[in-house]
Scaffold this active site. Sequence first.
Site, PDB file in Angstrom:
ATOM      1  N   ASP A  13     -22.092   7.053 -39.499  1.00 19.44           N
ATOM      2  CA  ASP A  13     -21.341   8.304 -39.327  1.00 19.44           C
ATOM      3  C   ASP A  13     -21.441   8.868 -37.919  1.00 19.44           C
ATOM      4  O   ASP A  13     -21.409  10.078 -37.724  1.00 19.44           O
ATOM      5  CB  ASP A  13     -21.797   9.368 -40.352  1.00 19.44           C
ATOM      6  CG  ASP A  13     -21.632   8.874 -41.775  1.00 19.44           C
ATOM      7  OD1 ASP A  13     -20.661   8.147 -42.031  1.00 19.44           O
ATOM      8  OD2 ASP A  13     -22.492   9.205 -42.613  1.00 19.44           O
ATOM      9  N   LYS A  16     -17.536   6.317 -35.362  1.00 15.26           N
ATOM     10  CA  LYS A  16     -16.965   5.007 -34.980  1.00 15.26           C
ATOM     11  C   LYS A  16     -15.451   4.989 -35.141  1.00 15.26           C
ATOM     12  O   LYS A  16     -14.737   4.397 -34.325  1.00 15.26           O
ATOM     13  CB  LYS A  16     -17.601   3.884 -35.833  1.00 15.26           C
ATOM     14  CG  LYS A  16     -19.097   3.751 -35.620  1.00 15.26           C
ATOM     15  CD  LYS A  16     -19.713   2.745 -36.568  1.00 15.26           C
ATOM     16  CE  LYS A  16     -19.687   3.172 -38.012  1.00 15.26           C
ATOM     17  NZ  LYS A  16     -20.542   4.326 -38.343  1.00 15.26           N
ATOM     18  N   GLY A  40     -17.081   5.118 -44.359  1.00 18.30           N
ATOM     19  CA  GLY A  40     -16.015   6.125 -44.360  1.00 18.30           C
ATOM     20  C   GLY A  40     -15.765   6.490 -42.917  1.00 18.30           C
ATOM     21  O   GLY A  40     -16.621   7.079 -42.272  1.00 18.30           O
ATOM     22  N   HIS A  41     -14.639   6.066 -42.374  1.00 20.78           N
ATOM     23  CA  HIS A  41     -14.346   6.270 -40.955  1.00 20.78           C
ATOM     24  C   HIS A  41     -13.171   7.233 -40.823  1.00 20.78           C
ATOM     25  O   HIS A  41     -12.104   6.994 -41.386  1.00 20.78           O
ATOM     26  CB  HIS A  41     -14.035   4.925 -40.283  1.00 20.78           C
ATOM     27  CG  HIS A  41     -15.197   3.974 -40.317  1.00 20.78           C
ATOM     28  ND1 HIS A  41     -15.139   2.702 -39.840  1.00 20.78           N
ATOM     29  CD2 HIS A  41     -16.467   4.132 -40.773  1.00 20.78           C
ATOM     30  CE1 HIS A  41     -16.324   2.106 -40.004  1.00 20.78           C
ATOM     31  NE2 HIS A  41     -17.131   2.960 -40.577  1.00 20.78           N
ATOM     32  N   GLN A 225     -21.413   1.248 -40.849  1.00 18.26           N
ATOM     33  CA  GLN A 225     -22.794   1.740 -40.936  1.00 18.26           C
ATOM     34  C   GLN A 225     -23.386   1.844 -39.516  1.00 18.26           C
ATOM     35  O   GLN A 225     -22.648   2.022 -38.568  1.00 18.26           O
ATOM     36  CB  GLN A 225     -23.657   0.845 -41.845  1.00 18.26           C
ATOM     37  CG  GLN A 225     -23.275   0.923 -43.317  1.00 18.26           C
ATOM     38  CD  GLN A 225     -22.113   0.028 -43.702  1.00 18.26           C
ATOM     39  OE1 GLN A 225     -22.067  -1.137 -43.374  1.00 18.26           O
ATOM     40  NE2 GLN A 225     -21.163   0.573 -44.429  1.00 18.26           N
TER      41      GLN A 225
HETATM   42  P1  GDP Z   1     -17.949   6.993 -38.744  1.00 15.91           P
HETATM   43  O1  GDP Z   1     -18.378   6.571 -40.093  1.00 15.91           O
HETATM   44  O2  GDP Z   1     -18.905   6.542 -37.684  1.00 15.91           O
HETATM   45  O3  GDP Z   1     -16.539   6.603 -38.408  1.00 15.91           O
HETATM   46  O4  GDP Z   1     -18.017   8.595 -38.724  1.00 15.91           O
HETATM   47  P2  GDP Z   1     -17.442   9.580 -39.870  1.00 15.91           P
HETATM   48  O5  GDP Z   1     -15.955   9.568 -39.813  1.00 15.91           O
HETATM   49  O6  GDP Z   1     -18.081   9.305 -41.177  1.00 15.91           O
HETATM   50  O7  GDP Z   1     -18.028  10.972 -39.387  1.00 15.91           O
HETATM   51  C1  GDP Z   1     -17.781  11.479 -38.110  1.00 15.91           C
HETATM   52  C2  GDP Z   1     -17.080  12.847 -38.231  1.00 15.91           C
HETATM   53  O8  GDP Z   1     -17.153  13.523 -36.990  1.00 15.91           O
HETATM   54  C3  GDP Z   1     -15.607  12.743 -38.546  1.00 15.91           C
HETATM   55  O9  GDP Z   1     -15.224  13.864 -39.327  1.00 15.91           O
HETATM   56  C4  GDP Z   1     -14.949  12.811 -37.167  1.00 15.91           C
HETATM   57  O10 GDP Z   1     -13.621  13.306 -37.190  1.00 15.91           O
HETATM   58  C5  GDP Z   1     -15.846  13.795 -36.489  1.00 15.91           C
HETATM   59  N1  GDP Z   1     -15.968  13.648 -35.037  1.00 15.91           N
HETATM   60  C6  GDP Z   1     -15.998  12.511 -34.266  1.00 15.91           C
HETATM   61  N2  GDP Z   1     -16.235  12.812 -32.978  1.00 15.91           N
HETATM   62  C7  GDP Z   1     -16.366  14.173 -32.933  1.00 15.91           C
HETATM   63  C8  GDP Z   1     -16.664  15.107 -31.887  1.00 15.91           C
HETATM   64  O11 GDP Z   1     -16.878  14.755 -30.731  1.00 15.91           O
HETATM   65  N3  GDP Z   1     -16.756  16.427 -32.241  1.00 15.91           N
HETATM   66  C9  GDP Z   1     -16.565  16.871 -33.510  1.00 15.91           C
HETATM   67  N4  GDP Z   1     -16.647  18.175 -33.762  1.00 15.91           N
HETATM   68  N5  GDP Z   1     -16.274  16.015 -34.513  1.00 15.91           N
HETATM   69  C10 GDP Z   1     -16.190  14.703 -34.227  1.00 15.91           C
HETATM   70  P1  IMO Z   2     -20.197   4.427 -42.055  1.00  9.57           P
HETATM   71  O1  IMO Z   2     -19.529   3.113 -41.723  1.00  9.57           O
HETATM   72  C1  IMO Z   2     -23.786   6.434 -43.485  1.00  9.57           C
HETATM   73  C2  IMO Z   2     -26.192   4.299 -46.463  1.00  9.57           C
HETATM   74  C3  IMO Z   2     -26.269   4.947 -47.826  1.00  9.57           C
HETATM   75  C4  IMO Z   2     -27.662   4.521 -48.245  1.00  9.57           C
HETATM   76  C5  IMO Z   2     -27.764   3.097 -47.689  1.00  9.57           C
HETATM   77  C6  IMO Z   2     -27.439   2.008 -48.707  1.00  9.57           C
HETATM   78  O2  IMO Z   2     -19.261   5.485 -42.496  1.00  9.57           O
HETATM   79  O3  IMO Z   2     -21.084   4.837 -40.917  1.00  9.57           O
HETATM   80  P2  IMO Z   2     -25.160   1.139 -49.763  1.00  9.57           P
HETATM   81  O4  IMO Z   2     -24.138   1.852 -50.594  1.00  9.57           O
HETATM   82  O5  IMO Z   2     -24.632   0.568 -48.499  1.00  9.57           O
HETATM   83  O6  IMO Z   2     -25.942   0.148 -50.553  1.00  9.57           O
HETATM   84  O7  IMO Z   2     -26.228   2.299 -49.370  1.00  9.57           O
HETATM   85  O8  IMO Z   2     -26.823   3.037 -46.618  1.00  9.57           O
HETATM   86  N1  IMO Z   2     -24.817   4.046 -45.963  1.00  9.57           N
HETATM   87  C7  IMO Z   2     -24.219   4.804 -45.030  1.00  9.57           C
HETATM   88  N2  IMO Z   2     -24.630   5.930 -44.415  1.00  9.57           N
HETATM   89  N3  IMO Z   2     -22.607   5.878 -43.155  1.00  9.57           N
HETATM   90  C8  IMO Z   2     -22.188   4.736 -43.742  1.00  9.57           C
HETATM   91  O9  IMO Z   2     -21.083   4.072 -43.350  1.00  9.57           O
HETATM   92  C9  IMO Z   2     -22.993   4.159 -44.758  1.00  9.57           C
HETATM   93  N4  IMO Z   2     -22.881   3.070 -45.552  1.00  9.57           N
HETATM   94  C10 IMO Z   2     -24.006   3.005 -46.268  1.00  9.57           C
HETATM   95  O10 IMO Z   2     -26.142   6.341 -47.743  1.00  9.57           O
HETATM   96  O11 IMO Z   2     -28.625   5.295 -47.583  1.00  9.57           O
HETATM   97 MG    MG Z   3     -18.785   7.431 -41.968  1.00  7.62          MG
END
Ligand code: GDP
Ligand code: IMO
Ligand code: MG
Length: 432
Positions: A13, A16, A40-41, A225
């Site tokens: 998270d 990415k 979840g991206h 991840q």
């Molecule tokens: P990922 O799994 O690495 O793709 O990240 P997620 O999408 O799960 O979580 C990142 C969250 O931060 C998302 O809601 C993005 O829209 C948000 N985000 C990314 N870069 C920034 C930033 O520089 N500032 C803020 N406020 N939000 C950001």
């Molecule tokens: P993105 O790509 C954050 C974590 C789960 C748990 C561990 C194992 O959005 O960054 P699993 O369901 O993979 O067997 O769970 O890994 N986990 C993540 N945490 N971002 C993710 O993906 C994750 N995918 C798995 O919360 O701790």
């Molecule tokens: Mg994510």
Amino acid sequence: MPLDIVIGAQWGDEGKGRVVDLLADMSDLVARVNGGDNAGHTVTVGKKIYKLHLIPSGIIHANTIGVMGSGMVLNPLTLVDEIEMLRKAEVEISPERLWISDAAHLITPLHRLMDQAKESALGKAQIGTTGRGIGPAYTDKAARRGLRVGEILDSAGFDERAREHFQELGRQLVEWYGQPAKNLDDLMENFLEKAQELRPFIRRIGPLVRSSLNENKVILVEGAQGALLDIDQGTYPYVTSSFTTAGGVPNALGVGLYPARKIIGVVKAFQTRVGAGTFPTELDGDIAGHLRGTGKNPWDEFGTTTGRPRRVGWLDLVLLRYAHEVNGFTELFITKLDVLSGLDEIQVCTRYQRNGLELDSLDFSGDARSLATCEPRYESLPGWKEDLRGCRAFEDLPEAARNYIRFIEDQTQVQVKYVSVGPERTDLIMRE
Ligand code: GDP
Ligand code: IMO
Ligand code: MG
């Protein structure tokens, strides 16, 4: 050598999706290589927010082809829904634009039930998985009894193998986890039907990726991840069940030890984690509330996949240096610097203390128990009050924010090439 790899440098998270969305504009192929719909991206484009779990985020750009490599585990039910969601958002998803590796593995509804049953049985020792069936699907892969995507093409054989799988895992749920016996026919029919919908997208990825590289096409890899969730290098056993680091990428694309042009480490300006496991710099109280947000903003720290509140803490540079060691980052991309605005001071963990000794690097291979014996030691940096959302050049940032970025560079010895100050495409500072 146009292979660029985007890797989460923490526990996932990091942003990415946002990074890939930026770089996809200059790429021909965008590839996911590991994990499944545990990811979840999020990509924010004006008022539109896309949340992608399986299909590479770069597919939103019309110039790209999306590739799903052999290291992935795919649930046909969520994949078909995601294709539908993207088509509704007017993103073209056709067999020409989406290639799914025949060597990727399938997640079935029974893998999901098994994941949930295993977690409940663990009680207090839960990993805190996403419940998406990831662990059980990779278990079957490693045990050489998994269902591979390519098998879908042989309908009769696939139906038979899937039936055996449903029966076997159904039996295990009853005998191992004491669940009442269920009629699994409807679940299975639905699974088989959705799996057939993937048929037009199934490809042998290796030859396609190799010839694309020979033609000098740019391949952008969207890691899922983060490095600290890697099955080998992460904080085991609180990890996911796949590789998440750069080393696994060439294999999942079938290109041998192909050298990457860039390995971009995505680093959130603070630390978060969903699920259980050691988290040395974890915070609670007011500062945690500031970092997490209330859930009102789309970027607040609540899971994209499960909606769970994320655990939050100060940036941990010992772990970031470790993530660099196991990935070889060529540059860093810092996200969410804007979220730190308003804090009087910012703490950064630069060392650990263990058994009376100060450590600035870890002599571990991820072991969570060894990490749990470490106490974080912090340096305090001045905070800033200004809203950073309008900053577009490094010089636009307040001095304290510039110092924070320079401090990260100094401590990791990796250049910070990008700083993100908001979720929108344009909320970005690019540095030369
Ligand atoms: P990922 O799994 O690495 O793709 O990240 P997620 O999408 O799960 O979580 C990142 C969250 O931060 C998302 O809601 C993005 O829209 C948000 N985000 C990314 N870069 C920034 C930033 O520089 N500032 C803020 N406020 N939000 C950001
Ligand atoms: P993105 O790509 C954050 C974590 C789960 C748990 C561990 C194992 O959005 O960054 P699993 O369901 O993979 O067997 O769970 O890994 N986990 C993540 N945490 N971002 C993710 O993906 C994750 N995918 C798995 O919360 O701790
Ligand atoms: Mg994510």
